[in-house]
Structures are given as C-alpha cells and as structure tokens.
Scaffold this motif. Sequence first.
Motif, PDB file in Angstrom:
ATOM      1  N   ASN A  77     -32.579  30.084 -20.530  1.00  0.00           N
ATOM      2  CA  ASN A  77     -31.667  28.953 -20.685  1.00  0.00           C
ATOM      3  C   ASN A  77     -32.329  27.784 -21.405  1.00  0.00           C
ATOM      4  OD1 ASN A  77     -29.310  30.046 -19.487  1.00  0.00           O
ATOM      5  ND2 ASN A  77     -30.178  29.704 -17.467  1.00  0.00           N
ATOM      6  N   GLY A  78     -33.602  27.569 -21.133  1.00  0.00           N
ATOM      7  CA  GLY A  78     -34.331  26.519 -21.831  1.00  0.00           C
ATOM      8  C   GLY A  78     -34.426  26.781 -23.329  1.00  0.00           C
ATOM      9  N   PHE A  79     -34.676  28.039 -23.695  1.00  0.00           N
ATOM     10  CA  PHE A  79     -34.704  28.387 -25.119  1.00  0.00           C
ATOM     11  C   PHE A  79     -33.335  28.166 -25.750  1.00  0.00           C
ATOM     12  CE2 PHE A  79     -38.468  31.640 -25.076  1.00  0.00           C
ATOM     13  CZ  PHE A  79     -39.341  30.612 -24.750  1.00  0.00           C
ATOM     14  N   LEU A  80     -32.269  28.559 -25.050  1.00  0.00           N
ATOM     15  CA  LEU A  80     -30.922  28.316 -25.571  1.00  0.00           C
ATOM     16  C   LEU A  80     -30.691  26.821 -25.772  1.00  0.00           C
ATOM     17  CD1 LEU A  80     -28.823  30.836 -23.418  1.00  0.00           C
ATOM     18  CD2 LEU A  80     -29.389  31.043 -25.848  1.00  0.00           C
ATOM     19  N   ALA A  81     -31.134  26.014 -24.810  1.00  0.00           N
ATOM     20  CA  ALA A  81     -30.964  24.562 -24.906  1.00  0.00           C
ATOM     21  C   ALA A  81     -31.696  24.011 -26.124  1.00  0.00           C
ATOM     22  CB  ALA A  81     -31.470  23.890 -23.627  1.00  0.00           C
TER      23      ALA A  81
ATOM     24  N   ASP B 194     -36.697  22.457 -14.606  1.00  0.00           N
ATOM     25  CA  ASP B 194     -36.466  22.889 -15.982  1.00  0.00           C
ATOM     26  C   ASP B 194     -35.135  22.367 -16.500  1.00  0.00           C
ATOM     27  OD1 ASP B 194     -38.848  24.323 -15.949  1.00  0.00           O
ATOM     28  OD2 ASP B 194     -37.881  26.289 -15.749  1.00  0.00           O
ATOM     29  N   GLN B 195     -34.089  22.585 -15.720  1.00  0.00           N
ATOM     30  CA  GLN B 195     -32.746  22.226 -16.179  1.00  0.00           C
ATOM     31  C   GLN B 195     -32.589  20.718 -16.325  1.00  0.00           C
ATOM     32  OE1 GLN B 195     -29.564  23.843 -13.796  1.00  0.00           O
ATOM     33  NE2 GLN B 195     -28.037  23.396 -15.366  1.00  0.00           N
ATOM     34  N   VAL B 196     -33.028  19.968 -15.352  1.00  0.00           N
ATOM     35  CA  VAL B 196     -32.885  18.505 -15.409  1.00  0.00           C
ATOM     36  C   VAL B 196     -33.704  17.929 -16.569  1.00  0.00           C
ATOM     37  CG1 VAL B 196     -33.445  16.349 -14.194  1.00  0.00           C
ATOM     38  CG2 VAL B 196     -32.273  18.208 -12.978  1.00  0.00           C
ATOM     39  N   LEU B 197     -34.957  18.345 -16.690  1.00  0.00           N
ATOM     40  CA  LEU B 197     -35.818  17.776 -17.733  1.00  0.00           C
ATOM     41  C   LEU B 197     -35.377  18.176 -19.136  1.00  0.00           C
ATOM     42  CD1 LEU B 197     -39.267  18.144 -15.961  1.00  0.00           C
ATOM     43  CD2 LEU B 197     -37.960  16.035 -16.341  1.00  0.00           C
ATOM     44  N   LEU B 198     -34.973  19.426 -19.306  1.00  0.00           N
ATOM     45  CA  LEU B 198     -34.490  19.833 -20.633  1.00  0.00           C
ATOM     46  C   LEU B 198     -33.188  19.121 -20.972  1.00  0.00           C
ATOM     47  CD1 LEU B 198     -36.380  22.717 -20.169  1.00  0.00           C
ATOM     48  CD2 LEU B 198     -35.372  22.836 -22.414  1.00  0.00           C
ATOM     49  N   ALA B 199     -32.273  19.054 -20.024  1.00  0.00           N
ATOM     50  CA  ALA B 199     -30.999  18.370 -20.296  1.00  0.00           C
ATOM     51  C   ALA B 199     -31.229  16.892 -20.613  1.00  0.00           C
ATOM     52  CB  ALA B 199     -30.053  18.524 -19.114  1.00  0.00           C
ATOM     53  N   ALA B 200     -32.152  16.259 -19.898  1.00  0.00           N
ATOM     54  CA  ALA B 200     -32.436  14.840 -20.143  1.00  0.00           C
ATOM     55  C   ALA B 200     -33.056  14.620 -21.514  1.00  0.00           C
ATOM     56  CB  ALA B 200     -33.348  14.292 -19.049  1.00  0.00           C
ATOM     57  N   SER B 201     -33.647  15.677 -22.087  1.00  0.00           N
ATOM     58  CA  SER B 201     -34.338  15.524 -23.368  1.00  0.00           C
ATOM     59  C   SER B 201     -33.471  15.864 -24.575  1.00  0.00           C
ATOM     60  CB  SER B 201     -35.594  16.403 -23.389  1.00  0.00           C
ATOM     61  OG  SER B 201     -35.266  17.765 -23.555  1.00  0.00           O
ATOM     62  N   ILE B 202     -32.262  16.363 -24.353  1.00  0.00           N
ATOM     63  CA  ILE B 202     -31.429  16.850 -25.454  1.00  0.00           C
ATOM     64  C   ILE B 202     -30.142  16.033 -25.554  1.00  0.00           C
ATOM     65  CG2 ILE B 202     -30.072  18.832 -26.264  1.00  0.00           C
ATOM     66  CD1 ILE B 202     -32.324  20.611 -25.193  1.00  0.00           C
ATOM     67  N   ALA B 203     -29.923  15.448 -26.711  1.00  0.00           N
ATOM     68  CA  ALA B 203     -28.710  14.662 -26.948  1.00  0.00           C
ATOM     69  C   ALA B 203     -27.483  15.561 -26.771  1.00  0.00           C
ATOM     70  CB  ALA B 203     -28.731  14.069 -28.347  1.00  0.00           C
ATOM     71  N   GLY B 204     -26.469  15.029 -26.129  1.00  0.00           N
ATOM     72  CA  GLY B 204     -25.234  15.776 -25.919  1.00  0.00           C
ATOM     73  C   GLY B 204     -25.185  16.510 -24.592  1.00  0.00           C
ATOM     74  N   ALA B 205     -26.318  16.612 -23.899  1.00  0.00           N
ATOM     75  CA  ALA B 205     -26.333  17.233 -22.576  1.00  0.00           C
ATOM     76  C   ALA B 205     -25.858  16.201 -21.550  1.00  0.00           C
ATOM     77  CB  ALA B 205     -27.736  17.708 -22.239  1.00  0.00           C
ATOM     78  N   ASP B 206     -25.476  16.663 -20.374  1.00  0.00           N
ATOM     79  CA  ASP B 206     -25.032  15.750 -19.318  1.00  0.00           C
ATOM     80  C   ASP B 206     -26.005  15.822 -18.145  1.00  0.00           C
ATOM     81  OD1 ASP B 206     -23.707  14.074 -17.596  1.00  0.00           O
ATOM     82  OD2 ASP B 206     -21.755  15.053 -17.823  1.00  0.00           O
ATOM     83  N   ALA B 207     -27.186  15.254 -18.347  1.00  0.00           N
ATOM     84  CA  ALA B 207     -28.224  15.300 -17.323  1.00  0.00           C
ATOM     85  C   ALA B 207     -27.778  14.630 -16.031  1.00  0.00           C
ATOM     86  CB  ALA B 207     -29.503  14.660 -17.849  1.00  0.00           C
ATOM     87  N   ALA B 208     -27.002  13.553 -16.132  1.00  0.00           N
ATOM     88  CA  ALA B 208     -26.549  12.857 -14.924  1.00  0.00           C
ATOM     89  C   ALA B 208     -25.667  13.764 -14.068  1.00  0.00           C
ATOM     90  CB  ALA B 208     -25.801  11.582 -15.298  1.00  0.00           C
ATOM     91  N   ALA B 209     -24.804  14.547 -14.689  1.00  0.00           N
ATOM     92  CA  ALA B 209     -23.959  15.482 -13.934  1.00  0.00           C
ATOM     93  C   ALA B 209     -24.802  16.577 -13.291  1.00  0.00           C
ATOM     94  CB  ALA B 209     -22.899  16.098 -14.846  1.00  0.00           C
ATOM     95  N   ILE B 210     -25.806  17.055 -14.017  1.00  0.00           N
ATOM     96  CA  ILE B 210     -26.689  18.089 -13.468  1.00  0.00           C
ATOM     97  C   ILE B 210     -27.441  17.541 -12.265  1.00  0.00           C
ATOM     98  CG2 ILE B 210     -28.732  19.497 -13.961  1.00  0.00           C
ATOM     99  CD1 ILE B 210     -27.641  19.656 -16.887  1.00  0.00           C
ATOM    100  N   VAL B 211     -27.967  16.334 -12.383  1.00  0.00           N
ATOM    101  CA  VAL B 211     -28.675  15.695 -11.268  1.00  0.00           C
ATOM    102  C   VAL B 211     -27.739  15.576 -10.065  1.00  0.00           C
ATOM    103  CG1 VAL B 211     -29.671  13.507 -10.472  1.00  0.00           C
ATOM    104  CG2 VAL B 211     -30.383  14.488 -12.663  1.00  0.00           C
ATOM    105  N   ALA B 212     -26.529  15.115 -10.288  1.00  0.00           N
ATOM    106  CA  ALA B 212     -25.567  14.965  -9.187  1.00  0.00           C
ATOM    107  C   ALA B 212     -25.247  16.316  -8.543  1.00  0.00           C
ATOM    108  CB  ALA B 212     -24.293  14.293  -9.696  1.00  0.00           C
ATOM    109  N   ASP B 213     -25.075  17.351  -9.368  1.00  0.00           N
ATOM    110  CA  ASP B 213     -24.784  18.683  -8.827  1.00  0.00           C
ATOM    111  C   ASP B 213     -25.943  19.208  -7.978  1.00  0.00           C
ATOM    112  OD1 ASP B 213     -22.340  18.622 -10.144  1.00  0.00           O
ATOM    113  OD2 ASP B 213     -22.934  20.056 -11.707  1.00  0.00           O
ATOM    114  N   TYR B 214     -27.161  19.032  -8.456  1.00  0.00           N
ATOM    115  CA  TYR B 214     -28.321  19.468  -7.670  1.00  0.00           C
ATOM    116  C   TYR B 214     -28.452  18.655  -6.389  1.00  0.00           C
ATOM    117  CZ  TYR B 214     -30.495  22.967 -10.662  1.00  0.00           C
ATOM    118  OH  TYR B 214     -30.771  24.116 -11.358  1.00  0.00           O
ATOM    119  N   ARG B 215     -28.215  17.368  -6.482  1.00  0.00           N
ATOM    120  CA  ARG B 215     -28.308  16.518  -5.295  1.00  0.00           C
ATOM    121  C   ARG B 215     -27.323  16.989  -4.232  1.00  0.00           C
ATOM    122  NH1 ARG B 215     -27.914  12.561  -2.128  1.00  0.00           N
ATOM    123  NH2 ARG B 215     -29.438  10.896  -1.960  1.00  0.00           N
TER     124      ARG B 215
END
Length: 188
Positions: free
Chosen positions: A5-9, A96-117
């Motif tokens: 998934n990280g490679f896809l991102a 992996d998911q939070v850090l990669l999403a936070a580093s890529i424009a267009g990702a929704d890192a805040a939603a991922i963080v909320a889902d994990y929380r």
Amino acid sequence: MSVQNGFLAVLTQGPAYGSQLQNEFLARAAHRRQLNAGQVYSTLDRMVDQGLIDPAGTTDDGLPLYALTADGESSARAWLTSGPTDAQPDWDEMQDQVLLAASIAGADAAAIVADYRTAYAERIRELTHDADSRALLAANRAAELGANAAIEWLDEVAAVLASHPEVLLQPRSPERPRRGRRPAGDAV
C-alpha cells in the motif's frame, strides 16, 4: 500489506523504479529500519500480477519504471483516505499509513488518524470488558497499554495536522538512488 500500500501511495506521485520506491517509502515511514531488495522486488512483481501496477518504460539508464493501473489508483486512494479495516489495528500498519498519508498531497491523513483513534478506543473498551479470566488479565493489560500509546501518538499527529498540515508533506525526492534491478535480459 503496508509495504504494498505504501508503494501504491508513492506511485500516486508518478512512475518510479524499485529502489526509488524503497527510498521514498523509508523516508516517509521513518520508523522503519529497512526494506531489503528482495522484499521490494517481490512486492513489485506481486503488484504487477495483481493488476495494480504496470511497467511504464525505463529510466535514462535502463531501470524499469512502474506506474499505477486504474485498480492501483483506486486502491491507493482508498488507503490514503480511510483508516483500518481490521477490528484490531496493527501498530506498524498504522504508522505506515498515517505517515505516508500525511506526506502525500491529496491524502486525508486527518480522517485516517480519526479512524485509527476510533478503532483503538473501541479496542480498549473491548479489553476492559473482557478481563473475565486471570490468564487473560496480563495480556489484556498489555494490549490496553499499547492501544493507549497509539491513541496518544495519534493525538499528537492530529495536533500537527491541524496546526501545520504542510509540515509533513513531501514531494518526491529529487535524489535518485544509484542502484536498481535491471530488466532480466540486461548484462551487468
């Protein structure tokens, strides 16, 4: 699964070759120590077989490039916009998911963080109600402490994302790793 998934991102930013994907993944998921070349190229081969990526030509020096297919793009976008699919989230997968999403424009890192929380809070509720057996008590307590640590880290990431969302974004590195797997027919 997080390496794939990280490679896809990373590939959402354009075609790349194996060592380039490896370096980008490790730069964004800094908690990881290493990925060996065998893991990188077996993951790429598997992704081609799954129809997630296709060969996309070569670099000027003959390294094979890979690009997302429509299915790969869809998978990458899904992974970059929503959190865990497992009721018992994995710590490394989360990072992996939070850090990669936070580093890529267009990702929704805040939603991922909320889902994990939410997933970790639910896990804590389950663990504190499942302490019926003395044999499970120590294991449940360890899992509860791990879930609390995850929530604490997620809260810190959420605060950074809320105050300075651009601080974690990373364009693809202009540095090119010198090594990479040559196509099968090339002499070394």
